[in-house]
Design a protein around this motif. Structure first.
Motif, PDB file in Angstrom:
ATOM      1  N   UNK A 113       0.845  -1.188   0.000  1.00 20.44           N
ATOM      2  CA  UNK A 113       0.000   0.000   0.000  1.00 20.44           C
ATOM      3  C   UNK A 113       0.884   1.243   0.000  1.00 20.44           C
ATOM      4  N   UNK A 114       0.308   2.350  -0.387  1.00 20.25           N
ATOM      5  CA  UNK A 114       1.039   3.617  -0.334  1.00 20.25           C
ATOM      6  C   UNK A 114       1.048   4.112   1.109  1.00 20.25           C
ATOM      7  N   UNK A 115       2.192   4.586   1.563  1.00 20.46           N
ATOM      8  CA  UNK A 115       2.248   5.170   2.896  1.00 20.46           C
ATOM      9  C   UNK A 115       1.514   6.499   2.845  1.00 20.46           C
ATOM     10  N   UNK A 116       0.698   6.750   3.842  1.00 19.08           N
ATOM     11  CA  UNK A 116      -0.068   7.991   3.877  1.00 19.08           C
ATOM     12  C   UNK A 116       0.001   8.580   5.280  1.00 19.08           C
ATOM     13  N   UNK A 117      -0.279   9.848   5.370  1.00 15.13           N
ATOM     14  CA  UNK A 117      -0.279  10.529   6.657  1.00 15.13           C
ATOM     15  C   UNK A 117       0.106  11.978   6.466  1.00 15.13           C
ATOM     16  N   UNK A 118       0.240  12.674   7.551  1.00 10.91           N
ATOM     17  CA  UNK A 118       0.626  14.074   7.524  1.00 10.91           C
ATOM     18  C   UNK A 118       2.148  14.148   7.524  1.00 10.91           C
ATOM     19  N   UNK A 119       2.720  14.639   6.443  1.00  8.49           N
ATOM     20  CA  UNK A 119       4.179  14.677   6.330  1.00  8.49           C
ATOM     21  C   UNK A 119       4.794  15.942   6.932  1.00  8.49           C
ATOM     22  N   UNK A 120       3.973  16.794   7.534  1.00 12.78           N
ATOM     23  CA  UNK A 120       4.502  18.016   8.148  1.00 12.78           C
ATOM     24  C   UNK A 120       5.530  17.648   9.216  1.00 12.78           C
ATOM     25  N   UNK A 121       6.699  18.226   9.116  1.00 16.80           N
ATOM     26  CA  UNK A 121       7.752  17.971  10.093  1.00 16.80           C
ATOM     27  C   UNK A 121       8.642  16.791   9.766  1.00 16.80           C
ATOM     28  N   UNK A 122       8.275  15.997   8.768  1.00 17.64           N
ATOM     29  CA  UNK A 122       9.101  14.851   8.380  1.00 17.64           C
ATOM     30  C   UNK A 122      10.200  15.348   7.449  1.00 17.64           C
ATOM     31  N   UNK A 123      11.439  15.108   7.834  1.00 15.72           N
ATOM     32  CA  UNK A 123      12.574  15.589   7.050  1.00 15.72           C
ATOM     33  C   UNK A 123      13.471  14.456   6.549  1.00 15.72           C
ATOM     34  N   UNK A 124      13.110  13.214   6.866  1.00 19.32           N
ATOM     35  CA  UNK A 124      13.917  12.077   6.420  1.00 19.32           C
ATOM     36  C   UNK A 124      13.140  11.289   5.364  1.00 19.32           C
ATOM     37  N   UNK A 125      13.848  10.647   4.434  1.00 17.60           N
ATOM     38  CA  UNK A 125      13.151   9.804   3.462  1.00 17.60           C
ATOM     39  C   UNK A 125      12.629   8.533   4.127  1.00 17.60           C
ATOM     40  N   UNK A 126      11.541   8.017   3.580  1.00 21.10           N
ATOM     41  CA  UNK A 126      10.961   6.781   4.094  1.00 21.10           C
ATOM     42  C   UNK A 126      10.429   5.969   2.926  1.00 21.10           C
ATOM     43  N   UNK A 127      10.479   4.657   3.072  1.00 24.94           N
ATOM     44  CA  UNK A 127      10.008   3.765   2.023  1.00 24.94           C
ATOM     45  C   UNK A 127       9.305   2.579   2.673  1.00 24.94           C
ATOM     46  N   UNK A 128       8.318   2.029   1.964  1.00 24.09           N
ATOM     47  CA  UNK A 128       7.592   0.850   2.423  1.00 24.09           C
ATOM     48  C   UNK A 128       7.940  -0.295   1.489  1.00 24.09           C
ATOM     49  N   UNK A 129       8.403  -1.411   2.050  1.00 26.67           N
ATOM     50  CA  UNK A 129       8.818  -2.564   1.251  1.00 26.67           C
ATOM     51  C   UNK A 129       8.078  -3.813   1.711  1.00 26.67           C
ATOM     52  N   UNK A 130       8.203  -4.867   0.937  1.00 20.04           N
ATOM     53  CA  UNK A 130       7.538  -6.132   1.253  1.00 20.04           C
ATOM     54  C   UNK A 130       8.138  -6.774   2.501  1.00 20.04           C
ATOM     55  N   UNK A 131       7.405  -7.722   3.041  1.00 15.79           N
ATOM     56  CA  UNK A 131       7.894  -8.459   4.207  1.00 15.79           C
ATOM     57  C   UNK A 131       9.180  -9.207   3.858  1.00 15.79           C
ATOM     58  N   UNK A 132       9.226  -9.809   2.674  1.00 20.79           N
ATOM     59  CA  UNK A 132      10.429 -10.544   2.256  1.00 20.79           C
ATOM     60  C   UNK A 132      11.643  -9.614   2.192  1.00 20.79           C
ATOM     61  N   UNK A 133      11.464  -8.416   1.635  1.00 24.65           N
ATOM     62  CA  UNK A 133      12.573  -7.456   1.569  1.00 24.65           C
ATOM     63  C   UNK A 133      13.002  -7.024   2.962  1.00 24.65           C
ATOM     64  N   UNK A 134      12.032  -6.749   3.828  1.00 13.99           N
ATOM     65  CA  UNK A 134      12.345  -6.342   5.197  1.00 13.99           C
ATOM     66  C   UNK A 134      13.080  -7.418   5.965  1.00 13.99           C
ATOM     67  N   UNK A 135      12.656  -8.659   5.800  1.00 13.58           N
ATOM     68  CA  UNK A 135      13.323  -9.754   6.508  1.00 13.58           C
ATOM     69  C   UNK A 135      14.729  -9.993   5.965  1.00 13.58           C
ATOM     70  N   UNK A 136      14.922  -9.770   4.670  1.00  9.43           N
ATOM     71  CA  UNK A 136      16.266  -9.872   4.098  1.00  9.43           C
ATOM     72  C   UNK A 136      17.165  -8.798   4.690  1.00  9.43           C
ATOM     73  N   UNK A 137      16.667  -7.570   4.752  1.00 10.10           N
ATOM     74  CA  UNK A 137      17.447  -6.483   5.352  1.00 10.10           C
ATOM     75  C   UNK A 137      17.756  -6.792   6.816  1.00 10.10           C
ATOM     76  N   UNK A 138      16.775  -7.319   7.532  1.00  9.36           N
ATOM     77  CA  UNK A 138      16.964  -7.650   8.946  1.00  9.36           C
ATOM     78  C   UNK A 138      18.043  -8.717   9.115  1.00  9.36           C
ATOM     79  N   UNK A 139      18.056  -9.699   8.209  1.00  5.12           N
ATOM     80  CA  UNK A 139      19.045 -10.780   8.291  1.00  5.12           C
ATOM     81  C   UNK A 139      20.471 -10.261   8.105  1.00  5.12           C
ATOM     82  N   UNK A 140      20.622  -9.204   7.311  1.00  6.12           N
ATOM     83  CA  UNK A 140      21.952  -8.655   7.042  1.00  6.12           C
ATOM     84  C   UNK A 140      22.289  -7.448   7.915  1.00  6.12           C
ATOM     85  N   UNK A 141      21.389  -7.055   8.780  1.00  2.45           N
ATOM     86  CA  UNK A 141      21.624  -5.885   9.638  1.00  2.45           C
ATOM     87  C   UNK A 141      22.871  -6.099  10.489  1.00  2.45           C
ATOM     88  N   UNK A 142      23.679  -5.068  10.577  1.00  2.00           N
ATOM     89  CA  UNK A 142      24.873  -5.125  11.408  1.00  2.00           C
ATOM     90  C   UNK A 142      26.112  -5.629  10.693  1.00  2.00           C
TER      91      UNK A 142
END
Length: 104
Positions: A44-73
């Motif tokens: 889904x598209x991330x939605x909300x009030x972006x006022x005050x947000x100054x950093x980039x953000x992205x939404x990825x699949x569970x598989x992508x997130x778990x891959x990143x988590x496995x390689x964290x550190x």
């Protein structure tokens, strides 16, 4: 915070995307990667009030997130590339190829 990574890896759920990104920013992260908490369904598209947000953000699949988590550190570079089926990349590629074909 005193973190070794500039990116916060956050699982979806519990609060809004907006809250997650703002909390990551407040903690000192340079970007937020939020990953889905389910394997099923389209992203889904991330939605909300972006006022005050100054950093980039992205939404990825569970598989992508778990891959990143496995390689964290680990001291390495990891890339997430978009799939070409049903994506803006495929539409852009097809449009570009069509344009080349028409101009030939």
């Amino acid at each position: 915070g005193n973190y070794t990574s500039p990116f916060a890896l956050i699982i979806r759920g519990g609060c809004s995307f907006e809250d997650k990104v703002k909390r990551a920013q407040k903690a000192g992260f340079k970007a937020a990667i939020i990953y889905d908490n389910e394997y099923t369904g389209p992203l889904v598209a991330m939605a909300g009030n972006s006022a005050g947000v100054k950093i980039p953000a992205v939404f990825v699949s569970k598989a992508s997130g778990e891959t990143l988590k496995a390689y964290a550190g680990l001291d390495m570079e990891l890339w997430i590339l978009p799939g070409y089926e049903n994506s803006a990349w495929s539409i852009m590629t097809i449009s570009f190829i069509s344009l080349l074909a028409m101009s030939a």
